[in-house]
Design a protein around this motif. Structure first.
Motif, PDB file in Angstrom:
ATOM      1  N   GLN A  80     -20.105 -21.354 -11.819  1.00  0.00           N
ATOM      2  CA  GLN A  80     -19.887 -20.095 -12.094  1.00  0.00           C
ATOM      3  C   GLN A  80     -20.964 -19.070 -11.492  1.00  0.00           C
ATOM      4  OE1 GLN A  80     -21.347 -23.212 -16.015  1.00  0.00           O
ATOM      5  NE2 GLN A  80     -22.039 -21.564 -15.653  1.00  0.00           N
ATOM      6  N   PHE A  97     -20.534 -24.008 -18.906  1.00  0.00           N
ATOM      7  CA  PHE A  97     -21.223 -23.550 -19.820  1.00  0.00           C
ATOM      8  C   PHE A  97     -22.879 -24.514 -19.191  1.00  0.00           C
ATOM      9  CE2 PHE A  97     -17.485 -25.318 -22.100  1.00  0.00           C
ATOM     10  CZ  PHE A  97     -17.823 -24.378 -23.523  1.00  0.00           C
ATOM     11  N   GLY A  98     -23.255 -23.841 -17.911  1.00  0.00           N
ATOM     12  CA  GLY A  98     -24.498 -24.211 -17.467  1.00  0.00           C
ATOM     13  C   GLY A  98     -23.512 -25.690 -16.574  1.00  0.00           C
ATOM     14  N   VAL A 101     -23.335 -24.320 -12.745  1.00  0.00           N
ATOM     15  CA  VAL A 101     -24.187 -23.535 -11.890  1.00  0.00           C
ATOM     16  C   VAL A 101     -24.411 -23.706 -10.182  1.00  0.00           C
ATOM     17  CG1 VAL A 101     -26.054 -22.266 -11.978  1.00  0.00           C
ATOM     18  CG2 VAL A 101     -24.572 -22.349 -13.702  1.00  0.00           C
ATOM     19  N   VAL A 104     -31.486 -27.908 -16.899  1.00  0.00           N
ATOM     20  CA  VAL A 104     -30.938 -26.361 -17.752  1.00  0.00           C
ATOM     21  C   VAL A 104     -29.519 -25.964 -17.557  1.00  0.00           C
ATOM     22  CG1 VAL A 104     -31.425 -23.843 -17.308  1.00  0.00           C
ATOM     23  CG2 VAL A 104     -33.150 -25.301 -16.650  1.00  0.00           C
ATOM     24  N   ALA A 105     -28.608 -26.078 -19.181  1.00  0.00           N
ATOM     25  CA  ALA A 105     -27.335 -26.045 -19.123  1.00  0.00           C
ATOM     26  C   ALA A 105     -26.754 -25.739 -19.938  1.00  0.00           C
ATOM     27  CB  ALA A 105     -27.045 -27.417 -18.168  1.00  0.00           C
ATOM     28  N   TYR A 106     -25.529 -26.668 -20.908  1.00  0.00           N
ATOM     29  CA  TYR A 106     -25.228 -26.044 -22.047  1.00  0.00           C
ATOM     30  C   TYR A 106     -25.810 -25.187 -23.236  1.00  0.00           C
ATOM     31  CZ  TYR A 106     -23.923 -29.435 -25.683  1.00  0.00           C
ATOM     32  OH  TYR A 106     -22.738 -29.113 -27.298  1.00  0.00           O
ATOM     33  N   CYS A 166     -28.326 -22.916 -22.967  1.00  0.00           N
ATOM     34  CA  CYS A 166     -29.717 -23.074 -22.905  1.00  0.00           C
ATOM     35  C   CYS A 166     -30.046 -22.379 -23.029  1.00  0.00           C
ATOM     36  CB  CYS A 166     -29.740 -23.785 -21.707  1.00  0.00           C
ATOM     37  SG  CYS A 166     -29.732 -23.632 -20.436  1.00  0.00           S
ATOM     38  N   PHE A 203     -32.394 -20.837 -20.371  1.00  0.00           N
ATOM     39  CA  PHE A 203     -32.962 -21.097 -19.886  1.00  0.00           C
ATOM     40  C   PHE A 203     -34.590 -21.766 -20.378  1.00  0.00           C
ATOM     41  CE2 PHE A 203     -31.491 -17.194 -16.932  1.00  0.00           C
ATOM     42  CZ  PHE A 203     -30.706 -17.830 -16.141  1.00  0.00           C
ATOM     43  N   THR A 240     -22.124 -15.630 -13.522  1.00  0.00           N
ATOM     44  CA  THR A 240     -22.426 -15.940 -15.124  1.00  0.00           C
ATOM     45  C   THR A 240     -23.057 -17.262 -15.347  1.00  0.00           C
ATOM     46  OG1 THR A 240     -20.618 -14.833 -15.110  1.00  0.00           O
ATOM     47  CG2 THR A 240     -20.568 -16.137 -16.777  1.00  0.00           C
ATOM     48  N   TYR A 241     -24.313 -17.317 -16.349  1.00  0.00           N
ATOM     49  CA  TYR A 241     -25.076 -18.306 -17.293  1.00  0.00           C
ATOM     50  C   TYR A 241     -25.775 -17.159 -17.578  1.00  0.00           C
ATOM     51  CZ  TYR A 241     -26.949 -17.058 -12.322  1.00  0.00           C
ATOM     52  OH  TYR A 241     -27.940 -16.539 -11.398  1.00  0.00           O
ATOM     53  N   GLY A 242     -27.224 -18.079 -18.801  1.00  0.00           N
ATOM     54  CA  GLY A 242     -27.407 -17.048 -19.266  1.00  0.00           C
ATOM     55  C   GLY A 242     -27.355 -16.022 -19.877  1.00  0.00           C
ATOM     56  N   GLU A 276     -24.351 -17.284 -25.324  1.00  0.00           N
ATOM     57  CA  GLU A 276     -25.062 -18.841 -26.216  1.00  0.00           C
ATOM     58  C   GLU A 276     -25.989 -18.687 -27.955  1.00  0.00           C
ATOM     59  OE1 GLU A 276     -27.385 -18.255 -22.258  1.00  0.00           O
ATOM     60  OE2 GLU A 276     -27.434 -20.253 -21.708  1.00  0.00           O
TER      61      GLU A 276
HETATM   62 CU1  CUN Z   1     -27.762 -22.348 -19.788  1.00  0.00          CU
HETATM   63  S1  CUN Z   1     -26.181 -22.911 -19.816  1.00  0.00           S
HETATM   64 MO1  CUN Z   1     -25.400 -20.780 -19.626  1.00  0.00          MO
HETATM   65  O1  CUN Z   1     -26.708 -20.533 -18.301  1.00  0.00           O
HETATM   66  O2  CUN Z   1     -24.308 -21.314 -18.208  1.00  0.00           O
END
Ligand code: CUN
Ligand code: MCN
Length: 783
Positions: free
Chosen positions: A212, A243-244, A247, A356-358, A360, A362, A539-541, A737
């Protein structure tokens, strides 16, 4: 021209089976890796004998912890100031931990060779229950760390403890509750994988990987493996869900790189489902003690929270480094409270690292679940209606921008409007009437089913983040973007973030289309290749829209300003005389005299005389450093039917009103919300990473780790309000999220409302609900 419910460009290939994922990458001479994993949760390694595996005719390399130690690679830094074992040398610290990596000519041979390896273990007592991790006699898991005498990872607090204590001391009502947000797993359909290819002649490492965050991974390989960063190219092809989970850096990735270094051939490694569930980033595992202070008529005054956070065997959480508990300190949620304080203690246990995943945000999942459950507990204790309690305590529109008790500045919102809409869509009063009738009938006859109505109102903080406060490994969280318009007026946008299913090829083209007045079909997105894209954090959060999306807007506006100068030269007027109108630059007061971007692009590449200092061509770059996070929010209402005889809860209806500011593609936003609502139903009713007392993983397949399907989900009823973000260039807030964060509490609140129980922990499986109805203790480990 740009924004709107445009069909997803990427689906043309996905629905035809023409996506290209890491496992589709086949390079000439490619070898295959497989990992021998620990059967024990905690054990000392006495010996590792790989001689039989090495003599397997198809095996090309066998890599042990000792092999790596010889290269200084047995341990790697995590994203949270810890180290993690790549291959175990001294001890294994969770079941499924990586011990030996075999490289062979095909995948079957690599797997076969694993069974030829002899590892002698001396089992040690494991720490499985986080609540026992700090006991004086608990075995010390991280004896590799200098002077470590216990399993303590960190203590962290936020808010004003003294002010909070004062509020609690004088409050008319204090309600408390212990809540567990159990360990769950993001479980993307595509597991993690890599093809690592080190070219011995050029020294260039090319990595095709499920990531990601391609640019962050490039830096990690440079730091860990010592390969110069310009000699590393990370390519993330199509990704089948992140989905985290995708990362961080996993041992299998590094071992594949080492395997390629040792053999001179490309090495592919693809996890199977059990490996993914057992060893890659899990989510949550927060033991929370919540306290809420209020007046007797339900005015919330303060919140106090103690958290015990299970981080597994290595602290490998991937989040902005100054925040060891992520953004958990947004736990005051959507309410106007006088004071709040949280204290979080992280502990090591003999379980896989992550946390920290799914979807979330953070740890906002945990925070949002906590506060929304506490509001229901308070309502229960005071005998008040949970909708009314929420409405009375929600932040009011005139309070924005709102500085909350733990230091966040919420950018914008109109919460009462959103909750009102959700209540209307659900027909709340009518539902309550039906509920009362059903309960009366059940009590009179002992038959029939019960119904429950659960509400949650969430506030998210997404789009990390401002460079001055947020970094990962010292890298400020700003994103680059590059935009080039070709002579014939079509364009290429290059970004650092990486779609895993969120539809970026469509929405980023829409952003540019909107800003330049061209069709999104004429904008190609380049992503997921570090040699071809500008630097950025990934790409996350839900940060793509807030950060990279803003970068795309800004770079398009830069190009538009360049186009203005060219148009002025074409029309022989001053740039100030032009105005941007419906996708073209035109002379103020003379709308007939105008030029489109396509006309301007051609001229910019032609023999047109440009003013001094204007170089020609039509392109620009930019780096966007967000001034603040964006704060999307929403009101969710869930209606469940519960059979008290079997404990089966069925979600009958789910109303979700989301506000993510301006929507670039409303259809994609709804798709994101649908996915997140399904996540919430899954976590509330089915999903659990369970362990026995010895640390054996009890959910390492989809037979045991239950994901929701369409059978468990109702037809979602979505609504929207639009409160633009004041600081984002097009007023958009992240949404990827939101529904995962907001929905679990609504489902849990609904089930508990149905059976009239104050609290029971997720997942509310039939067994759990039945026990709760019977007034028996809940056993999350047996769910
Ligand atoms: Cu915490 S899961 Mo998304 O931030 O990759
Ligand atoms: N969008 C929009 N208008 C807005 C906000 C978003 O049209 N106001 C669109 C965006 O353009 C993008 C999508 O919605 O196409 C999600 O945008 P955003 O909220 O910025 O989130 P990200 O793109 O950064 O995605 C990350 C987020 C995270 S962190 C997880 S976890 C998650 C999620 O996305 N993983 C997913 N949704 C997922 N969806 C799929 N299909 N697969 C995953 O792995």
């Amino acid at each position: 021209m740009g924004h709107g419910p445009m069909l997803r460009k990427e689906d043309a290939r996905f629905v035809r089976g023409r996506g290209r994922f890491v496992d589709d990458v086949r390079l000439p001479g490619m070898l295959h890796g497989a990992i021998l994993r620990s059967p024990h949760a905690h054990a000392r390694i006495l010996s590792v004998d790989v001689s039989a595996a090495e003599s397997h005719p198809k095996v090309r390399a066998v890599i042990t912890g000792e092999t790596l130690a010889g290269r200084g690679l047995a341990w790697m830094p995590t994203l949270s100031h810890d180290v993690a074992a790549v291959l175990a040398t001294d001890k294994v610290r969770y079941q499924g931990q990586e011990v030996v990596f075999v490289v062979a000519e095909d995948r079957y041979a690599a797997r076969d060779a694993l069974s030829l390896i002899e590892v002698e273990y001396e089992p040690l007592p494991p720490v499985i229950d986080a609540r026992r991790a700090l006991d004086p006699d608990a075995p010390v898991i991280r004896d590799d760390l200098d002077g470590r005498a216990d399993n303590h990872v960190f203590d962290w607090e936020s808010g004003d403890a003294a002010a909070t204590d004062a509020v609690f001391a004088s409050a008319e009502r204090v309600s408390t509750c212990d809540l567990l947000y159990p360990r769950v797993h993001p479980a993307p359909l595509e597991t993690c994988g890599i093809v690592a290819d080190l070219d011995r002649i050029t020294g260039k490492l090319t990595v095709h990987a499920t990531t990601q965050a391609p640019h962050t991974h490039r830096m990690l390989y440079a730091l860990i493996a010592g390969i110069p960063e310009h000699k590393i190219r990370i390519i993330a092809p199509d990704i089948g869900g992140g989905f985290g989970n995708k990362v961080g850096m996993y041992p299998g990735y590094l071992c594949s790189v080492v395997g390629s270094v040792l053999t001179g051939a490309p090495v592919k490694w693809t996890e199977d489902r059990s490996e993914n569930l057992m060893s890659s980033s899990f989510a949550r595992d927060y033991h929370m003690h919540g306290e809420i202070a209020a007046t007797k008529d339900g005015r919330i005054l303060g919140l106090r929270v103690r958290v015990l956070a299970d981080h597994g065997a290595f602290n490998g959480t991937a989040q902005p480094s100054k925040f060891p508990a992520g953004f958990f300190h947004v736990f005051t949620g959507s309410y106007d409270v006088k004071a709040a304080h949280c204290r979080v203690t992280g502990v090591y246990t003999n379980k896989a690292p992550g946390g920290v995943a799914y979807a979330c945000s953070f740890r906002i999942t945990e925070a949002s679940y906590l506060v929304e459950r506490m509001v229901d507990v308070l309502s229960h204790d005071l005998g008040l209606d949970p909708a009314a309690v929420r409405m009375a305590n929600l932040l009011r529109p005139e309070q924005f921008p709102y500085a909350c008790a733990t230091g966040w500045e919420y950018d914008s919102g109109d919460y009462p409007r959103t909750l009102t809409l959700a209540l209307e869509m659900a027909g709340y009063d009518e539902l309550r009437r039906e509920q009362a009738e059903r309960r009366a009938a059940y009590e009179a006859t002992g038959r029939g089913s019960l119904m429950g109505i659960g509400i949650s109102f969430f506030t998210e903080a997404v789009g990390a983040g401002p460079r001055r406060t947020m970094d990962i490994l010292g890298l400020g969280m700003a994103d680059g973007a590059e935009l080039r318009v070709h002579p014939t007026g079509t364009a290429v946008l290059r970004v650092s973030c990486m779609s895993q299913g969120q539809g970026h090829e469509t929405t980023f083209a829409q952003i540019v289309g909107e800003e330049l007045g061209i069709s999104p079909d004429d904008v190609e997105l380049v992503q997921g290749d570090t040699d071809q894209t500008p630097f950025g954090l990934g790409t996350y959060g839900s940060r793509s829209t807030p950060v990279s999306g803003a970068a795309a807007v800004m770079v398009a506006r830069k190009v538009r300003e360049r186009a203005r100068i060219v148009a002025a030269a074409m029309l022989e007027v001053a740039p100030e005389d032009l105005e941007w109108h419906k996708g073209r630059w035109q002379v103020a007061g003379d709308p007939a005299a105008g030029r489109t971007i396509a006309q301007i692009a051609l001229a910019a590449h032609s023999d047109l005389d440009l003013p001094d200092g204007v170089e020609g061509h039509l392109d620009a770059t930019c780096v966007y450093n967000p001034p603040n996070l964006t704060f999307p929010f929403g009101a969710y209402i869930c209606v469940v039917d519960v059979d008290p005889g079997t404990g089966q809860a069925t979600v009958r209806r789910f109303v979700a009103v989301d506000d993510c500011g301006v929507r670039i593609n409303p259809m994609i936003v709804e798709g994101q919300v649908h996915g997140g609502l399904a996540d919430g139903v899954g976590m509330a009713l089915m999903e659990l990473m369970a362990f026995d007392d010895d640390g054996n993983h009890l959910g390492a397949s989809f037979m045991d780790y239950l994901l929701p399907t369409s059978m468990e989900c109702p037809s979602w009823e979505l609504g929207e309000t639009v409160t633009p973000s004041p600081h984002h260039p097009i007023g958009a807030k992240g949404v990827g999220e939101s529904a995962t964060v907001g929905s679990p509490a609504a489902v849990v609140n609904a089930v508990l409302d149905a059976i009239g129980v104050r609290h029971a922990d997720m997942p509310l499986t039939p067994a759990q609900v039945w026990r709760a109805v019977q007034g028996r203790p809940i056993r999350p480990d047996l769910a």
